[in-house]
Design a protein around this motif. Structure first.
Motif, PDB file in Angstrom:
ATOM      1  N   ILE A 186      -6.341 -10.313  42.957  1.00 23.55           N
ATOM      2  CA  ILE A 186      -7.748  -9.980  43.162  1.00 23.55           C
ATOM      3  C   ILE A 186      -7.832  -8.836  44.170  1.00 23.55           C
ATOM      4  CG2 ILE A 186      -9.980 -10.794  44.019  1.00 23.55           C
ATOM      5  CD1 ILE A 186      -9.134 -13.624  43.156  1.00 23.55           C
ATOM      6  N   GLU A 187      -8.565  -7.783  43.811  1.00 19.45           N
ATOM      7  CA  GLU A 187      -8.772  -6.658  44.708  1.00 19.45           C
ATOM      8  C   GLU A 187     -10.260  -6.318  44.722  1.00 19.45           C
ATOM      9  OE1 GLU A 187      -7.496  -1.949  45.017  1.00 19.45           O
ATOM     10  OE2 GLU A 187      -6.082  -3.400  44.154  1.00 19.45           O
ATOM     11  N   ILE A 188     -10.887  -6.447  45.895  1.00 19.54           N
ATOM     12  CA  ILE A 188     -12.333  -6.265  46.004  1.00 19.54           C
ATOM     13  C   ILE A 188     -12.655  -5.293  47.134  1.00 19.54           C
ATOM     14  CG2 ILE A 188     -14.538  -7.380  46.494  1.00 19.54           C
ATOM     15  CD1 ILE A 188     -13.509  -9.894  45.222  1.00 19.54           C
ATOM     16  N   THR A 189     -13.518  -4.320  46.833  1.00 19.91           N
ATOM     17  CA  THR A 189     -14.016  -3.378  47.832  1.00 19.91           C
ATOM     18  C   THR A 189     -15.540  -3.460  47.831  1.00 19.91           C
ATOM     19  OG1 THR A 189     -12.154  -1.880  47.471  1.00 19.91           O
ATOM     20  CG2 THR A 189     -14.086  -0.976  48.586  1.00 19.91           C
ATOM     21  N   GLY A 190     -16.125  -3.715  49.013  1.00 20.40           N
ATOM     22  CA  GLY A 190     -17.576  -3.843  49.103  1.00 20.40           C
ATOM     23  C   GLY A 190     -17.952  -4.930  50.079  1.00 20.40           C
ATOM     24  N   ASP A 191     -19.234  -5.233  50.177  1.00 24.38           N
ATOM     25  CA  ASP A 191     -19.731  -6.214  51.138  1.00 24.38           C
ATOM     26  C   ASP A 191     -20.332  -7.427  50.432  1.00 24.38           C
ATOM     27  OD1 ASP A 191     -19.079  -4.352  53.105  1.00 24.38           O
ATOM     28  OD2 ASP A 191     -21.078  -3.459  53.091  1.00 24.38           O
ATOM     29  N   ASN A 192     -20.329  -8.558  51.173  1.00 27.41           N
ATOM     30  CA  ASN A 192     -21.026  -9.769  50.739  1.00 27.41           C
ATOM     31  C   ASN A 192     -20.540 -10.312  49.399  1.00 27.41           C
ATOM     32  OD1 ASN A 192     -23.045  -9.760  52.975  1.00 27.41           O
ATOM     33  ND2 ASN A 192     -23.704  -7.869  51.972  1.00 27.41           N
ATOM     34  N   ASN A 193     -19.238 -10.215  49.168  1.00 23.50           N
ATOM     35  CA  ASN A 193     -18.677 -10.741  47.931  1.00 23.50           C
ATOM     36  C   ASN A 193     -18.172 -12.175  48.128  1.00 23.50           C
ATOM     37  OD1 ASN A 193     -18.808  -8.389  46.019  1.00 23.50           O
ATOM     38  ND2 ASN A 193     -17.703  -7.427  47.708  1.00 23.50           N
ATOM     39  N   ASP A 194     -18.227 -12.956  47.059  1.00 20.90           N
ATOM     40  CA  ASP A 194     -17.890 -14.380  47.101  1.00 20.90           C
ATOM     41  C   ASP A 194     -16.783 -14.648  46.085  1.00 20.90           C
ATOM     42  OD1 ASP A 194     -17.804 -17.114  47.218  1.00 20.90           O
ATOM     43  OD2 ASP A 194     -19.967 -17.402  47.083  1.00 20.90           O
ATOM     44  N   VAL A 195     -15.641 -15.184  46.552  1.00 17.50           N
ATOM     45  CA  VAL A 195     -14.489 -15.413  45.689  1.00 17.50           C
ATOM     46  C   VAL A 195     -14.072 -16.882  45.741  1.00 17.50           C
ATOM     47  CG1 VAL A 195     -12.073 -14.843  45.235  1.00 17.50           C
ATOM     48  CG2 VAL A 195     -13.632 -13.066  46.035  1.00 17.50           C
ATOM     49  N   THR A 196     -13.908 -17.498  44.570  1.00 16.36           N
ATOM     50  CA  THR A 196     -13.325 -18.829  44.459  1.00 16.36           C
ATOM     51  C   THR A 196     -12.115 -18.742  43.549  1.00 16.36           C
ATOM     52  OG1 THR A 196     -15.470 -19.926  44.722  1.00 16.36           O
ATOM     53  CG2 THR A 196     -13.692 -21.209  43.743  1.00 16.36           C
ATOM     54  N   LEU A 197     -10.940 -19.122  44.070  1.00 18.33           N
ATOM     55  CA  LEU A 197      -9.710 -19.073  43.291  1.00 18.33           C
ATOM     56  C   LEU A 197      -9.054 -20.444  43.295  1.00 18.33           C
ATOM     57  CD1 LEU A 197      -6.955 -16.486  42.996  1.00 18.33           C
ATOM     58  CD2 LEU A 197      -6.322 -18.754  43.810  1.00 18.33           C
ATOM     59  N   GLU A 198      -8.735 -20.966  42.107  1.00 18.81           N
ATOM     60  CA  GLU A 198      -8.034 -22.242  41.986  1.00 18.81           C
ATOM     61  C   GLU A 198      -6.876 -22.092  41.015  1.00 18.81           C
ATOM     62  OE1 GLU A 198     -10.427 -25.750  41.422  1.00 18.81           O
ATOM     63  OE2 GLU A 198     -12.219 -24.698  42.123  1.00 18.81           O
ATOM     64  N   GLN A 199      -5.711 -22.567  41.436  1.00 23.50           N
ATOM     65  CA  GLN A 199      -4.527 -22.622  40.582  1.00 23.50           C
ATOM     66  C   GLN A 199      -4.016 -24.061  40.633  1.00 23.50           C
ATOM     67  OE1 GLN A 199      -2.363 -19.476  42.670  1.00 23.50           O
ATOM     68  NE2 GLN A 199      -2.555 -18.158  40.886  1.00 23.50           N
TER      69      GLN A 199
END
Length: 276
Positions: A186-199
């Protein structure tokens, strides 16, 4: 193959069939305009739904709805979408041998739902034994991205996901559930982002998350019971608004966690790491 479509705009559809139509399906779509609705269902063997993610823009417009289902074998969804307020839903299932999905979405307020095998929680446990690959690029603000790769058939098929997001206030949900090894990027550029990752499930899990910007919230979970050797790598850069990170690793085998962070806020950034 079943296809239905309604639109206000211009639609060009090309259908390609081999001499043995039951062995191959291929659909190529170019659409210009708003409020377009398309539903495609492909059953059987070497499926593909067109669009090329380069300088070509096959689907341009706002308020469009596309639903693509592939219940077959070698399935490919590949496309480029440019516009706002679009809803794109793709599902690949049917115990496929190889499932590949790649796309680029440019715009705001789009909803992208990309499932391979399903769950979160649209369930459908077909015990798919596919080697799932998924690559999504989203450029814009206020987009909602839901992705999953599910294979609970007891096979060792691997899963690979890579997501690139550039923009503000985006939401990404990333689930990989299988007995084979899982790689998530996951590569994110910016503000106020929400990430949920489950493996989840047995075998080794690997995650690499790179976030640049302010006020991100990240929840990461790797579970593998007594079998998985899990690894999380995070690289976080903050320029004024705190990030909030919470991760869980659960396995009897080796668990590795690496965090490189820059937090430029007086109140500090929150990081919670739990390992079982």
């Amino acid at each position: 193959m079943k296809m239905t479509g309604t639109h206000l705009g211009i639609l060009v559809i090309a259908l390609y069939f081999s001499a043995q139509a039951c062995m191959a399906n291929d659909i190529s779509i170019a659409q210009i305009g708003d409020d377009f609705t398309l539903t495609v269902v492909q059953d059987g063997k070497n499926n593909s739904i067109g669009g090329v993610p380069n300088n070509t823009v096959p689907l341009t417009g706002d308020g469009n709805t596309m639903t693509m289902t592939q219940q077959g074998d070698d399935m490919v969804v590949e496309g480029y979408i440019y516009g706002d307020d679009n809803t794109i839903t793709t599902y690949q299932g049917g115990s496929a041998d190889n499932s590949f999905m790649r796309g680029t979405v440019v715009g705001k307020n789009n909803t992208i739902d990309a499932r391979q095998g399903k769950k979160i929680d649209g369930s459908v446990d077909g015990n798919d034994s596919g080697n799932f690959e998924q690559y999504l690029t989203v450029l814009g603000d206020d987009n909602n991205v839901i992705t999953s790769q599910v294979n609970s058939g007891g096979t060792g098929s691997g899963h690979h996901m890579a997501h690139i997001i550039d923009g503000d206030s985006n939401s990404l949900s990333h689930l990989q559930y299988a007995n084979g090894k899982k790689n998530g990027f996951i590569e994110i550029t910016g503000d106020n982002n929400d990430v949920t990752l489950e493996q989840r499930n047995t075998a080794a899990h690997f995650t690499d998350i790179v976030l640049t910007g302010d006020n991100h919230t990240v929840y990461g979970e790797q579970r593998g019971g007594m079998y998985g050797a899990h690894s999380i790598t995070m690289d976080l850069t903050n320029n004024g608004g705190a990030y909030n990170i919470s991760t869980i690793q659960n396995s009897a085998n080796a668990q590795t966690y690496s965090l490189t962070g820059s937090c430029a806020t007086l109140g500090g950034c929150a990081v919670t790491v739990t390992q079982y």
